[in-house]
Design an enzyme around this catalytic site. Structure first.
Site, PDB file in Angstrom:
ATOM      1  CD1 TRP A  60      -7.236  -6.765   8.898  1.00 31.03           C
ATOM      2  CD2 TRP A  60      -5.537  -7.582   7.707  1.00 31.03           C
ATOM      3  NE1 TRP A  60      -6.206  -7.025   9.760  1.00 31.03           N
ATOM      4  CE2 TRP A  60      -5.150  -7.522   9.059  1.00 31.03           C
ATOM      5  CE3 TRP A  60      -4.622  -8.065   6.762  1.00 31.03           C
ATOM      6  CZ2 TRP A  60      -3.892  -7.938   9.504  1.00 31.03           C
ATOM      7  CZ3 TRP A  60      -3.366  -8.490   7.195  1.00 31.03           C
ATOM      8  CH2 TRP A  60      -3.017  -8.414   8.545  1.00 31.03           C
ATOM      9  CE1 TYR A 110      -4.426  -5.926  13.048  1.00 35.33           C
ATOM     10  CE2 TYR A 110      -5.933  -4.610  11.713  1.00 35.33           C
ATOM     11  CZ  TYR A 110      -4.662  -5.092  11.970  1.00 35.33           C
ATOM     12  OH  TYR A 110      -3.626  -4.728  11.152  1.00 35.33           O
ATOM     13  CD  GLU A 164      -0.601  -5.506   6.038  1.00 39.30           C
ATOM     14  OE1 GLU A 164      -1.264  -5.454   4.984  1.00 39.30           O
ATOM     15  OE2 GLU A 164      -1.037  -5.086   7.133  1.00 39.30           O
TER      16      GLU A 164
END
Length: 201
Positions: A62, A32, A54
């Site tokens: 995350w 990522y 988000e």
């Protein structure tokens, strides 16, 4: 955090996100960071997915979202905006029973509302709207402590999105969206990932 992070075990220097390159999820996070975070996203569906993820990340790590990302895509029809905009209370109930995603009713309902708000933009394209808040080129930060949580631009983006009916889009979430989609480049100066455009130093 140090201004110059130590190289990872593959010899590459990455942004000093504490602990993310360790353990079983190392490769997931590396991929990522190396190939997606901070790279420009301009397609409508891609931006809608990032807005949605988000929002789900708010208050969570995350890494939780990354682990569940394929499940989110399945649950929300690949983040196809017209399809999600037509979701009903039955879909909310289905999603609340889906252990593969984050089962938060407010966030699920916000995702559906945001699809409808995107549809309601009419002639205003989502890409055009979001990227209108991107600041001009700037230097990459030298250290993690130089990276803000919000900016004037992210606050303005959040205000406009809320005015247009979007939910879970506060200034902090808006700035995280800007970072994730390349509207700003917050890779550290020592990070191996090359800038999309020449950085200013």
């Amino acid at each position: 955090m140090t201004a110059t992070p130590e190289p990872s075990d593959d010899g590459l220097v990455r942004c000093g996100w504490e602990g993310i390159y360790q353990g079983a999820d190392c490769l997931l996070y590396r991929d990522y960071h190396d190939h997606e975070w901070g790279r420009p996203v301009r397609d409508r569906a891609g931006l809608f997915e990032r807005i949605s993820l988000e929002a789900f990340q708010s208050g969570l790590s995350w890494l939780v979202i990354l682990r569940k990302r394929d499940n989110f895509r399945r649950a929300f029809a690949g983040f196809d905006i017209p399809t999600v905009a037509r979701y009903t209370d039955a879909d909310v109930a289905r999603l609340m029973a889906d252990a593969g995603i984050v089962r938060n009713r407010a966030k699920i309902e916000a995702t559906i509302a945001n699809a409808r708000a995107t549809e309601a933009l009419g002639a205003t394209d989502l890409t055009e709207l979001l990227w209108s808040f991107a600041p001009g080129p700037r230097s990459r930060p030298a250290a993690m402590s130089d990276i803000p949580a919000t900016t004037r631009e992210s606050a303005a983006m959040a205000r406009e999105l809320k005015r247009r009916g979007f939910r879970f889009v506060g200034p902090t979430t808006a700035y995280a969206l800007m970072q994730a989609t390349g509207m700003v480049d917050d890779h550290l100066q020592g990070c191996w990932v090359p800038p999309v455009a020449p950085a200013i130093h």
